[in-house]
Scaffold this active site. Structure first.
Site, PDB file in Angstrom:
ATOM      1  N   LYS A   2     -42.310   1.800   6.420  1.00  0.00           N
ATOM      2  CA  LYS A   2     -41.459   0.652   6.114  1.00  0.00           C
ATOM      3  C   LYS A   2     -41.925  -0.583   6.900  1.00  0.00           C
ATOM      4  O   LYS A   2     -42.740  -0.460   7.839  1.00  0.00           O
ATOM      5  CB  LYS A   2     -40.013   1.022   6.455  1.00  0.00           C
ATOM      6  CG  LYS A   2     -39.475   2.200   5.623  1.00  0.00           C
ATOM      7  CD  LYS A   2     -38.031   2.530   6.002  1.00  0.00           C
ATOM      8  CE  LYS A   2     -37.484   3.705   5.217  1.00  0.00           C
ATOM      9  NZ  LYS A   2     -36.055   3.983   5.543  1.00  0.00           N
ATOM     10  N   TYR A  46     -34.598   3.492  -4.494  1.00  0.00           N
ATOM     11  CA  TYR A  46     -33.372   3.857  -3.765  1.00  0.00           C
ATOM     12  C   TYR A  46     -32.158   3.968  -4.689  1.00  0.00           C
ATOM     13  O   TYR A  46     -31.026   3.826  -4.230  1.00  0.00           O
ATOM     14  CB  TYR A  46     -33.114   2.830  -2.656  1.00  0.00           C
ATOM     15  CG  TYR A  46     -33.964   3.053  -1.422  1.00  0.00           C
ATOM     16  CD1 TYR A  46     -33.960   4.283  -0.737  1.00  0.00           C
ATOM     17  CD2 TYR A  46     -34.766   2.030  -0.915  1.00  0.00           C
ATOM     18  CE1 TYR A  46     -34.732   4.478   0.389  1.00  0.00           C
ATOM     19  CE2 TYR A  46     -35.541   2.225   0.225  1.00  0.00           C
ATOM     20  CZ  TYR A  46     -35.513   3.457   0.879  1.00  0.00           C
ATOM     21  OH  TYR A  46     -36.270   3.651   2.015  1.00  0.00           O
ATOM     22  N   ASN A  75     -35.641   2.515  10.229  1.00  0.00           N
ATOM     23  CA  ASN A  75     -36.016   3.819  10.793  1.00  0.00           C
ATOM     24  C   ASN A  75     -37.444   4.230  10.435  1.00  0.00           C
ATOM     25  O   ASN A  75     -37.767   5.409  10.357  1.00  0.00           O
ATOM     26  CB  ASN A  75     -34.981   4.878  10.397  1.00  0.00           C
ATOM     27  CG  ASN A  75     -34.878   5.051   8.899  1.00  0.00           C
ATOM     28  OD1 ASN A  75     -35.627   4.413   8.147  1.00  0.00           O
ATOM     29  ND2 ASN A  75     -33.991   5.923   8.453  1.00  0.00           N
ATOM     30  N   HIS A  97     -40.030   6.411   5.134  1.00  0.00           N
ATOM     31  CA  HIS A  97     -39.351   7.135   4.059  1.00  0.00           C
ATOM     32  C   HIS A  97     -40.179   8.358   3.728  1.00  0.00           C
ATOM     33  O   HIS A  97     -41.409   8.277   3.662  1.00  0.00           O
ATOM     34  CB  HIS A  97     -39.228   6.275   2.792  1.00  0.00           C
ATOM     35  CG  HIS A  97     -38.836   7.100   1.603  1.00  0.00           C
ATOM     36  ND1 HIS A  97     -37.538   7.437   1.335  1.00  0.00           N
ATOM     37  CD2 HIS A  97     -39.596   7.741   0.657  1.00  0.00           C
ATOM     38  CE1 HIS A  97     -37.502   8.220   0.270  1.00  0.00           C
ATOM     39  NE2 HIS A  97     -38.737   8.421  -0.162  1.00  0.00           N
ATOM     40  N   GLU A 122     -40.794   9.691  -7.273  1.00  0.00           N
ATOM     41  CA  GLU A 122     -41.079   8.567  -6.378  1.00  0.00           C
ATOM     42  C   GLU A 122     -42.561   8.193  -6.402  1.00  0.00           C
ATOM     43  O   GLU A 122     -42.907   7.003  -6.371  1.00  0.00           O
ATOM     44  CB  GLU A 122     -40.655   8.923  -4.950  1.00  0.00           C
ATOM     45  CG  GLU A 122     -39.135   9.032  -4.804  1.00  0.00           C
ATOM     46  CD  GLU A 122     -38.698   9.524  -3.433  1.00  0.00           C
ATOM     47  OE1 GLU A 122     -39.566   9.671  -2.525  1.00  0.00           O
ATOM     48  OE2 GLU A 122     -37.495   9.766  -3.246  1.00  0.00           O
TER      49      GLU A 122
HETATM   50  P1  IDP Z   1     -33.565   9.317   4.515  1.00  0.00           P
HETATM   51  O1  IDP Z   1     -34.491   8.113   4.587  1.00  0.00           O
HETATM   52  O2  IDP Z   1     -33.557  10.089   5.809  1.00  0.00           O
HETATM   53  O3  IDP Z   1     -33.821  10.194   3.307  1.00  0.00           O
HETATM   54  P2  IDP Z   1     -31.179   8.384   3.115  1.00  0.00           P
HETATM   55  O4  IDP Z   1     -29.809   8.906   3.348  1.00  0.00           O
HETATM   56  O5  IDP Z   1     -31.868   8.772   1.852  1.00  0.00           O
HETATM   57  O6  IDP Z   1     -32.074   8.742   4.382  1.00  0.00           O
HETATM   58  O7  IDP Z   1     -31.082   6.791   3.208  1.00  0.00           O
HETATM   59  C1  IDP Z   1     -32.158   5.986   2.788  1.00  0.00           C
HETATM   60  C2  IDP Z   1     -32.391   4.902   3.804  1.00  0.00           C
HETATM   61  O8  IDP Z   1     -31.247   4.035   3.810  1.00  0.00           O
HETATM   62  C3  IDP Z   1     -32.514   5.365   5.262  1.00  0.00           C
HETATM   63  O9  IDP Z   1     -33.807   5.808   5.593  1.00  0.00           O
HETATM   64  C4  IDP Z   1     -32.135   4.103   6.012  1.00  0.00           C
HETATM   65  O10 IDP Z   1     -33.206   3.164   6.042  1.00  0.00           O
HETATM   66  C5  IDP Z   1     -31.024   3.540   5.129  1.00  0.00           C
HETATM   67  N1  IDP Z   1     -29.680   3.983   5.545  1.00  0.00           N
HETATM   68  C6  IDP Z   1     -29.133   5.215   5.392  1.00  0.00           C
HETATM   69  N2  IDP Z   1     -27.879   5.262   5.892  1.00  0.00           N
HETATM   70  C7  IDP Z   1     -27.618   4.016   6.345  1.00  0.00           C
HETATM   71  C8  IDP Z   1     -26.478   3.407   6.976  1.00  0.00           C
HETATM   72  O11 IDP Z   1     -25.439   4.033   7.209  1.00  0.00           O
HETATM   73  N3  IDP Z   1     -26.608   2.093   7.323  1.00  0.00           N
HETATM   74  C9  IDP Z   1     -27.724   1.365   7.090  1.00  0.00           C
HETATM   75  N4  IDP Z   1     -28.813   1.888   6.496  1.00  0.00           N
HETATM   76  C10 IDP Z   1     -28.772   3.197   6.132  1.00  0.00           C
HETATM   77 MG    MG Z   2     -33.512   9.855   1.280  1.00  0.00          MG
END
Ligand code: IDP
Ligand code: MG
Length: 143
Positions: free
Chosen positions: A11, A51, A114, A117, A128
């Protein structure tokens, strides 16, 4: 565990913080094969498609803004159990919960920013990958 492909996106925060080499080194060190890579500026449509499962979440628009804000390195990695293996190397979504030794556990603190992905199932990976790569851009070592 059969050989699999998974989609990994580094990212914008990973590129801005110059963590690309270290993240790739972890995936290579595990024994996974890099079979496609492309530095992109994601379009809003591509981001929303990527997403789509999160479209009703309160963070959806922030997520689309973030992922389209600057360069992303899109990659396909291949190897035995690649989907599960990469998810384990990446760590929990919330870096506060991610174990030390994982990518998010070692280098991230923000849930939104974070770093990485990684697809969460072989079916998601296939869908994807098709959002970012044409079949001929993937130089498979397994098939
Ligand atoms: P993942 O990346 O671990 O699969 P997902 O639940 O699929 O996590 O969420 C996609 C992305 O959305 C996360 O990697 C993060 O960047 C963002 N995200 C997830 N939950 C939150 C939140 O509660 N607040 C802000 N961003 C979030
Ligand atoms: Mg995810």
């Amino acid at each position: 565990m059969p050989p699999e492909r998974t989609l990994v996106l580094l990212k914008p925060d990973a590129l801005q913080r110059h963590l690309v080499g270290r993240v790739i080194a972890r995936l290579e060190g595990k024994g996974l094969h890099l079979v496609a890579a492309k530095l992109i500026k994601m379009s809003a449509d591509q981001a929303r498609r990527h997403y789509w499962e999160h479209r009703e979440k309160p963070f959806f628009s922030d997520l689309v803004s973030f992922i389209t804000s600057s360069s992303v390195l899109a990659m396909v990695w291949e190897g035995r159990g690649a989907v599960t293996v990469v998810r384990k190397l990446v760590g929990e979504t919330d870096p506060c919960q991610a174990a030390p030794g994982t990518i998010r556990g070692d280098w991230a603190l923000s849930v939104l920013n974070n770093l990485v992905h990684a697809a969460d199932s072989p079916q998601a990976a296939e869908r994807e990958i098709a959002n970012f790569f044409a079949p001929e851009e993937i130089l498979s070592q397994c098939r």
